[in-house]
Motif scaffolding. Structure first.
Motif, PDB file in Angstrom:
ATOM      1  N   GLY A 182      80.798  61.612  64.228  1.00 28.42           N
ATOM      2  CA  GLY A 182      81.035  62.175  65.551  1.00 28.42           C
ATOM      3  C   GLY A 182      80.247  63.455  65.756  1.00 28.42           C
ATOM      4  N   LEU A 183      80.051  63.830  67.015  1.00 25.03           N
ATOM      5  CA  LEU A 183      79.349  65.065  67.345  1.00 25.03           C
ATOM      6  C   LEU A 183      80.036  65.691  68.559  1.00 25.03           C
ATOM      7  CD1 LEU A 183      76.990  66.946  66.665  1.00 25.03           C
ATOM      8  CD2 LEU A 183      75.568  65.607  68.237  1.00 25.03           C
ATOM      9  N   ASP A 184      81.147  66.359  68.310  1.00 26.51           N
ATOM     10  CA  ASP A 184      81.907  66.975  69.398  1.00 26.51           C
ATOM     11  C   ASP A 184      81.179  68.202  69.954  1.00 26.51           C
ATOM     12  OD1 ASP A 184      83.743  65.090  68.751  1.00 26.51           O
ATOM     13  OD2 ASP A 184      85.316  66.484  68.099  1.00 26.51           O
ATOM     14  N   TYR A 185      81.266  68.348  71.263  1.00 23.13           N
ATOM     15  CA  TYR A 185      80.767  69.548  71.932  1.00 23.13           C
ATOM     16  C   TYR A 185      81.975  70.299  72.484  1.00 23.13           C
ATOM     17  CZ  TYR A 185      78.932  72.537  75.637  1.00 23.13           C
ATOM     18  OH  TYR A 185      78.668  73.606  76.443  1.00 23.13           O
TER      19      TYR A 185
ATOM     20  N   GLU B  22      79.904  78.089  73.058  1.00 23.90           N
ATOM     21  CA  GLU B  22      79.611  76.665  72.972  1.00 23.90           C
ATOM     22  C   GLU B  22      79.398  76.315  71.504  1.00 23.90           C
ATOM     23  OE1 GLU B  22      76.478  75.458  75.657  1.00 23.90           O
ATOM     24  OE2 GLU B  22      76.910  77.182  76.941  1.00 23.90           O
ATOM     25  N   THR B  23      80.113  75.294  71.034  1.00 27.81           N
ATOM     26  CA  THR B  23      80.057  74.922  69.622  1.00 27.81           C
ATOM     27  C   THR B  23      79.839  73.424  69.471  1.00 27.81           C
ATOM     28  OG1 THR B  23      81.610  76.707  69.079  1.00 27.81           O
ATOM     29  CG2 THR B  23      81.290  74.993  67.415  1.00 27.81           C
ATOM     30  N   TRP B  24      78.927  73.051  68.589  1.00 29.90           N
ATOM     31  CA  TRP B  24      78.754  71.648  68.197  1.00 29.90           C
ATOM     32  C   TRP B  24      79.503  71.416  66.892  1.00 29.90           C
ATOM     33  CZ3 TRP B  24      76.695  68.100  71.335  1.00 29.90           C
ATOM     34  CH2 TRP B  24      75.849  68.540  72.373  1.00 29.90           C
ATOM     35  N   LYS B  25      80.212  70.281  66.802  1.00 31.96           N
ATOM     36  CA  LYS B  25      80.972  69.974  65.594  1.00 31.96           C
ATOM     37  C   LYS B  25      80.583  68.596  65.049  1.00 31.96           C
ATOM     38  CE  LYS B  25      85.121  72.772  66.325  1.00 31.96           C
ATOM     39  NZ  LYS B  25      86.603  72.764  66.311  1.00 31.96           N
ATOM     40  N   PRO B  26      79.476  68.505  64.314  1.00 33.65           N
ATOM     41  CA  PRO B  26      79.169  67.240  63.633  1.00 33.65           C
ATOM     42  C   PRO B  26      80.223  66.973  62.571  1.00 33.65           C
ATOM     43  CG  PRO B  26      77.660  68.976  62.949  1.00 33.65           C
ATOM     44  CD  PRO B  26      78.472  69.549  64.053  1.00 33.65           C
ATOM     45  N   ALA B  27      80.725  65.733  62.541  1.00 30.66           N
ATOM     46  CA  ALA B  27      81.834  65.417  61.633  1.00 30.66           C
ATOM     47  C   ALA B  27      81.682  64.018  61.052  1.00 30.66           C
ATOM     48  CB  ALA B  27      83.174  65.524  62.367  1.00 30.66           C
ATOM     49  N   ALA B  28      82.161  63.851  59.847  1.00 33.46           N
ATOM     50  CA  ALA B  28      82.222  62.549  59.186  1.00 33.46           C
ATOM     51  C   ALA B  28      83.681  62.255  58.835  1.00 33.46           C
ATOM     52  CB  ALA B  28      81.365  62.544  57.922  1.00 33.46           C
ATOM     53  N   LYS B  29      84.108  61.022  59.087  1.00 34.88           N
ATOM     54  CA  LYS B  29      85.461  60.590  58.761  1.00 34.88           C
ATOM     55  C   LYS B  29      85.410  59.252  58.024  1.00 34.88           C
ATOM     56  CE  LYS B  29      87.229  62.453  63.149  1.00 34.88           C
ATOM     57  NZ  LYS B  29      87.975  62.117  64.396  1.00 34.88           N
ATOM     58  N   PHE B  30      86.454  58.976  57.285  1.00 32.65           N
ATOM     59  CA  PHE B  30      86.601  57.650  56.692  1.00 32.65           C
ATOM     60  C   PHE B  30      88.074  57.268  56.711  1.00 32.65           C
ATOM     61  CE2 PHE B  30      87.630  60.285  53.085  1.00 32.65           C
ATOM     62  CZ  PHE B  30      88.596  59.559  52.406  1.00 32.65           C
ATOM     63  N   LYS B  31      88.309  55.967  56.742  1.00 31.05           N
ATOM     64  CA  LYS B  31      89.673  55.456  56.658  1.00 31.05           C
ATOM     65  C   LYS B  31      89.682  54.241  55.734  1.00 31.05           C
ATOM     66  CE  LYS B  31      92.030  54.688  60.490  1.00 31.05           C
ATOM     67  NZ  LYS B  31      92.585  53.949  61.677  1.00 31.05           N
ATOM     68  N   THR B  32      90.658  54.188  54.855  1.00 28.83           N
ATOM     69  CA  THR B  32      90.789  53.038  53.967  1.00 28.83           C
ATOM     70  C   THR B  32      92.227  52.539  53.962  1.00 28.83           C
ATOM     71  OG1 THR B  32      90.458  52.232  51.692  1.00 28.83           O
ATOM     72  CG2 THR B  32      91.178  54.520  51.933  1.00 28.83           C
ATOM     73  N   LYS B  33      92.387  51.235  54.084  1.00 25.08           N
ATOM     74  CA  LYS B  33      93.726  50.652  54.056  1.00 25.08           C
ATOM     75  C   LYS B  33      94.179  50.521  52.613  1.00 25.08           C
ATOM     76  CE  LYS B  33      94.924  48.018  57.317  1.00 25.08           C
ATOM     77  NZ  LYS B  33      95.065  46.925  58.312  1.00 25.08           N
ATOM     78  N   LEU B  34      95.359  51.069  52.307  1.00 25.94           N
ATOM     79  CA  LEU B  34      95.869  51.082  50.939  1.00 25.94           C
ATOM     80  C   LEU B  34      96.764  49.897  50.619  1.00 25.94           C
ATOM     81  CD1 LEU B  34      96.836  54.868  50.777  1.00 25.94           C
ATOM     82  CD2 LEU B  34      94.713  53.802  49.971  1.00 25.94           C
ATOM     83  N   TRP B  35      97.573  49.489  51.596  1.00 19.23           N
ATOM     84  CA  TRP B  35      98.577  48.449  51.331  1.00 19.23           C
ATOM     85  C   TRP B  35      99.015  47.802  52.625  1.00 19.23           C
ATOM     86  CZ3 TRP B  35     103.731  48.386  52.984  1.00 19.23           C
ATOM     87  CH2 TRP B  35     104.536  47.370  52.427  1.00 19.23           C
TER      88      TRP B  35
END
Length: 256
Positions: free
Chosen positions: A86-89, A101-114
């Motif tokens: 993502g790249l939030d402004y 004014e701020t840019w927020k480059p972000a990385a996320k992950f999600k993993t299903k456990l059960w």
């Protein structure tokens, strides 16, 4: 709502909140792909699928206003693991101060456990890391921020119950930044094949003595324009002295 709790008391109160959720039937082990709510679910896209989303968020608090544009892309690496970029402004306008004014480059992950054999209960884990950079205004460079969350979902006919428990951090661990414990629960109801109603309650508790607990209450609606394309609208308000007075979110999500 003020909070002058010691750290042991804070942990005890967080456990008590979780127990209340369990007793009320709301602690259902968690599908953001759940936008526009803060509370996420356990759904992952599936291998090879892509999702594009974008939204705009407006927040007003006692100390000023903030508008955020939130484009993001998600890809399913496997049926149980997905990544998001993502790249939030962020445009912040504090009362009595110059805007930033701020840019927020972000990385996320999600993993299903059960997931239960019946498919009604599931667990997942989600993480985020953002590296904000202020391009205009007085703030200067921002500290890294992110979160780690355990997600749970329970499906029951047209109803879905979600719970998130996590830790939100800013800067290096234990650096004295604005770190918080977080807990949230949401209820989603599928009115028809196109309409879905949502509500949520989210709370934050500082991990250091002297901080104030705050909460956020939201209500939202999602509409399926066609297969894979959805739009949403959310409105909410905060509880607590430093909480938001108003939060409005709207956006679109396209899965292919």
């Amino acid at each position: 709502m003020k909070s002058n709790l010691s750290r042991p008391n804070a942990a005890r109160h967080l456990r008590l909140a979780c127990a209340i959720l369990v007793g009320s039937g709301m602690l259902s082990w968690v599908p953001l792909q759940a936008r526009p709510t803060e509370v996420d679910d356990t759904d992952t896209l599936g291998k090879g699928l892509t999702e594009i989303e974008s939204g705009i968020e407006f927040e007003r608090a006692m100390r000023g206003k903030e508008t955020v544009i939130t484009p993001a892309a998600t890809y399913g690496l496997t049926d149980r693991f997905e990544v998001e970029l993502g790249l939030d402004y962020v445009f912040s306008s504090p009362d009595g101060e110059a805007a930033s004014e701020t840019w927020k480059p972000a990385a996320k992950f999600k993993t299903k456990l059960w997931r239960s054999d019946s498919g009604g209960l599931s667990l997942a884990f989600k993480g985020k890391l953002a590296l904000p950079v202020t391009t205009h205004g007085p703030k200067g460079s921002e500290a890294p921020e992110g979160y780690a969350r355990l997600l749970g979902t329970r499906l029951a006919g047209p109803w879905e119950y979600d719970v998130n428990l996590g830790y939100k951090y800013r800067g290096a661990w234990d650096s004295g930044g604005n770190d918080k414990y977080t807990a949230g629960t949401s209820v989603r109801y599928k009115v028809s094949s196109k309409w879905q109603l949502l509500s949520e309650l989210v709370g934050e508790l500082p991990d250091k003595p002297g901080g104030r607990a705050i909460a956020l209450v939201d209500a939202a609606v999602k509409y399926t324009v066609r297969d894979g394309l959805k739009v949403d609208f959310l409105i909410g308000t905060g509880i607590g002295r430093d909480a938001l007075e108003l939060r409005v979110v709207s956006g679109v999500k396209w899965e292919f």
